[in-house]
Design a protein around this motif. Structure first.
Motif, mmCIF file in Angstrom:
data_model
loop_
_atom_site.group_PDB
_atom_site.id
_atom_site.type_symbol
_atom_site.label_atom_id
_atom_site.label_comp_id
_atom_site.label_asym_id
_atom_site.label_seq_id
_atom_site.Cartn_x
_atom_site.Cartn_y
_atom_site.Cartn_z
ATOM 1 N N ALA A 42 0.834 -1.209 0.000
ATOM 2 C CA ALA A 42 0.000 0.000 0.000
ATOM 3 C C ALA A 42 0.869 1.260 0.000
ATOM 4 N N VAL A 43 1.909 1.269 0.815
ATOM 5 C CA VAL A 43 2.803 2.431 0.865
ATOM 6 C C VAL A 43 3.558 2.569 -0.458
ATOM 7 N N GLN A 44 4.002 1.439 -1.015
ATOM 8 C CA GLN A 44 4.702 1.477 -2.307
ATOM 9 C C GLN A 44 3.811 2.065 -3.394
ATOM 10 N N ALA A 45 2.546 1.657 -3.416
ATOM 11 C CA ALA A 45 1.608 2.203 -4.412
ATOM 12 C C ALA A 45 1.401 3.703 -4.190
ATOM 13 N N ALA A 46 1.285 4.128 -2.940
ATOM 14 C CA ALA A 46 1.119 5.556 -2.644
ATOM 15 C C ALA A 46 2.371 6.340 -3.040
ATOM 16 N N LEU A 47 3.541 5.764 -2.802
ATOM 17 C CA LEU A 47 4.787 6.417 -3.207
ATOM 18 C C LEU A 47 4.837 6.572 -4.722
ATOM 19 N N ALA A 48 4.515 5.497 -5.436
ATOM 20 C CA ALA A 48 4.546 5.554 -6.902
ATOM 21 C C ALA A 48 3.579 6.600 -7.435
ATOM 22 N N GLN A 49 2.401 6.665 -6.842
ATOM 23 C CA GLN A 49 1.376 7.598 -7.313
ATOM 24 C C GLN A 49 1.737 9.043 -6.968
ATOM 25 N N LEU A 51 4.898 10.306 -5.489
ATOM 26 C CA LEU A 51 6.273 10.777 -5.670
ATOM 27 C C LEU A 51 6.843 10.405 -7.028
ATOM 28 N N GLY A 52 6.284 9.407 -7.655
ATOM 29 C CA GLY A 52 6.786 8.951 -8.952
ATOM 30 C C GLY A 52 6.934 10.049 -9.983
ATOM 31 N N THR A 56 13.273 10.331 -8.642
ATOM 32 C CA THR A 56 14.135 9.908 -7.552
ATOM 33 C C THR A 56 14.596 11.112 -6.747
ATOM 34 N N GLY A 57 14.566 10.981 -5.417
ATOM 35 C CA GLY A 57 15.011 12.078 -4.565
ATOM 36 C C GLY A 57 14.781 11.770 -3.099
ATOM 37 N N ALA A 58 15.168 12.691 -2.248
ATOM 38 C CA ALA A 58 14.915 12.610 -0.809
ATOM 39 C C ALA A 58 13.771 13.580 -0.517
ATOM 40 N N TYR A 59 12.655 13.058 -0.049
ATOM 41 C CA TYR A 59 11.450 13.850 0.163
ATOM 42 C C TYR A 59 11.149 13.982 1.648
ATOM 43 N N ALA A 60 11.044 15.205 2.129
ATOM 44 C CA ALA A 60 10.550 15.463 3.477
ATOM 45 C C ALA A 60 9.028 15.441 3.395
ATOM 46 N N LEU A 80 11.243 11.051 6.182
ATOM 47 C CA LEU A 80 12.199 11.423 5.149
ATOM 48 C C LEU A 80 12.273 10.205 4.248
ATOM 49 N N VAL A 81 11.716 10.323 3.066
ATOM 50 C CA VAL A 81 11.610 9.192 2.149
ATOM 51 C C VAL A 81 12.745 9.275 1.139
ATOM 52 N N LEU A 82 13.591 8.268 1.132
ATOM 53 C CA LEU A 82 14.643 8.155 0.118
ATOM 54 C C LEU A 82 14.025 7.339 -1.009
ATOM 55 N N PHE A 83 13.605 8.027 -2.038
ATOM 56 C CA PHE A 83 12.752 7.448 -3.076
ATOM 57 C C PHE A 83 13.548 7.183 -4.342
ATOM 58 N N ASN A 84 13.446 5.952 -4.853
ATOM 59 C CA ASN A 84 14.048 5.587 -6.124
ATOM 60 C C ASN A 84 12.903 5.198 -7.046
ATOM 61 N N ALA A 85 12.679 5.996 -8.058
ATOM 62 C CA ALA A 85 11.535 5.802 -8.937
ATOM 63 C C ALA A 85 11.607 4.509 -9.741
#
Length: 188
Positions: A42-49, A51-52, A56-60, A80-85
């Motif tokens: 669920a969190v991965q889907a929310a991140l993709a939707q 932050l995608g 890629t970046g560091a999101y506060a 602090l999300v270290l996001f890799n698209a």
């Protein structure tokens, strides 16, 4: 100079090996929290939707740079999300190679620094390495929970892994560098 280079190379291998033990084995699970499969998906889907599109970046989360974000930040939760698209394999073999190269570069610098410190005894060299390893990594890693309210367990584990890696590398380098010349006893 050959001993400095050999020490840096072998020290880098030692640092990489220690890092692998801490982070490439199930031991790394000590540092991580598990949200569970359903929550992770669920969190991965929310991140993709959400932050995608930003990439890629560091999101506060929430963004503290606005009045609304500052208010939300104060209420929590925060991340602090270290996001890799694009994602990557786990384990990522290219990261292992890159980590080895980084370890060798860092320990070559350590070897040069220890050599510049002069011909000290093995014990004095190891003491220098340990003091610097604790001091530098403490500020870098323990500073995260202090300054950014990051999770203590993860960063203490990271801190310990870095100290062990630097001391292992430093021990090899210290052993390979020329020994201190014996001090002649003075006659009265």
């Amino acid at each position: 100079m050959a001993r400095v280079i050999l020490g840096g190379l072998l020290g880098g291998l030692a640092m990489w090996f220690v890092g692998f033990i801490f982070w490439g084995t199930p031991l790394s699970l000590l540092a991580l929290s598990n949200a569970g499969d359903a929550q992770s998906v669920a969190v991965q889907a929310a991140l993709a939707q959400n932050l995608g599109p930003g990439g890629t970046g560091a999101y506060a989360i929430p963004w503290p740079g606005t009045a609304a974000g500052t208010a939300a930040y104060g209420q929590g939760p925060v991340a602090l999300v270290l996001f890799n698209a694009s994602g990557f394999a786990n384990p990522d073999m290219s990261a292992l190679v890159g980590g080895l190269v980084l370890g060798i570069v860092c320990t070559l610098l350590l070897a040069v620094g220890l050599r510049m410190a002069g011909e000290a005894s093995l014990g004095r060299r190891l003491t220098l390495v340990a003091i610097f390893a604790v001091a530098i990594t403490a500020y870098s890693q323990i500073g995260q929970p202090i300054f950014n309210h990051a999770p203590w367990g993860y960063f203490i584990y990271l801190w310990i892994s870095e100290i062990v890696g630097w001391i292992a590398a430093g021990a090899i380098i210290a052993k390979l560098l020329p020994a201190a010349a014996p001090v002649a006893s003075q006659q009265l």
